[in-house]
Scaffold this active site. Sequence first.
Site, short mmCIF file in Angstrom:
data_model
loop_
_atom_site.label_atom_id
_atom_site.label_comp_id
_atom_site.label_asym_id
_atom_site.label_seq_id
_atom_site.Cartn_x
_atom_site.Cartn_y
_atom_site.Cartn_z
N GLN A 100 1.13 -1.22 0.13
CA GLN A 100 -0.43 -0.06 -0.23
C GLN A 100 0.68 1.58 -0.16
OE1 GLN A 100 -2.66 0.16 3.15
NE2 GLN A 100 -2.87 2.57 2.89
N CYS A 106 -6.36 1.10 2.18
CA CYS A 106 -6.05 -0.12 3.10
C CYS A 106 -7.37 -0.68 2.57
CB CYS A 106 -5.48 0.01 4.62
SG CYS A 106 -7.15 1.00 5.66
N HIS A 180 -7.67 0.87 10.00
CA HIS A 180 -7.26 0.08 9.19
C HIS A 180 -7.48 -1.03 8.73
CE1 HIS A 180 -3.94 -0.32 6.87
NE2 HIS A 180 -3.34 -2.19 7.78
N ASP A 195 -1.93 -7.33 4.85
CA ASP A 195 -2.26 -6.28 4.91
C ASP A 195 -1.02 -5.34 4.34
OD1 ASP A 195 -1.13 -3.93 6.26
OD2 ASP A 195 -1.26 -4.65 8.30
#
Length: 250
Positions: A100, A106, A180, A195
């Site tokens: 990211q 996200c 998040h 992630d």
Amino acid sequence: MAAPTPSSPTGPKRFIPLENNPATMTTLLHTLGLSPTLAFHDVYSLTDPDLLAFVPRPAHALLLVFPVSKTYESFRHSEDAGKKEYDGKGDEEEIVWYKQTIGNACGLIGLLHAVSNGEARDFVSKGSDLDTFVKDAVPLGAQERAKLVENSDVLEKAHRDAANMGDTAAPGADDDVDLHYVCFVKSSGKLWEMDGRRKGPLARGSLGEGEDVLSEKALDIGVRPFLKREEEAGEGEVRFSLICLAENLE
């Protein structure tokens, strides 16, 4: 410009944050080219079998949204400290991971992780914008994939339209948002924590042929320890929401 957070990395491009709403996430992916036979569903409990029974199975991906905490940041930095930056690529790659680099993206990165891996990838309509994007992403390393996301007008428009259709008023792209997204997927017989703000994908353990991301084994090595860590640090309180990608019942 808002200060960088795990959901808002330093960079020139920023998106309006997505609401973790099944309808919003489903519409975004259908617009891009995911088959209408799949949709997102709320997961109301990780322990009550009666509530879990409402979720269609198999569950292909879990999307967890939570407020960023000092515990999360400390654990993230500690676990990543000894790891190299991931740069896997190509058809032999166990998992397709996206770094990211766009602020407040996200949620989008989580969605890309959900549909680029495992059985969900088979539900991407051939020739669609999403199909083209994933095929273009697979041969690229992490930095090049990040640029592909940054430069995709198709992703940006779909994200913008989805961000403005949530149940609540959308914050601005420059707002400092402390929420998040993390995605859990099954690929190559393993549960992966995905992630885009980590150094790469995290293999949390093996899963058997009949075990999906909502199986007891997957929950015990994935979402549950994640939330337990946050709960213990927060003196018994942790705020989160969870949706899963599975068969569309409508």
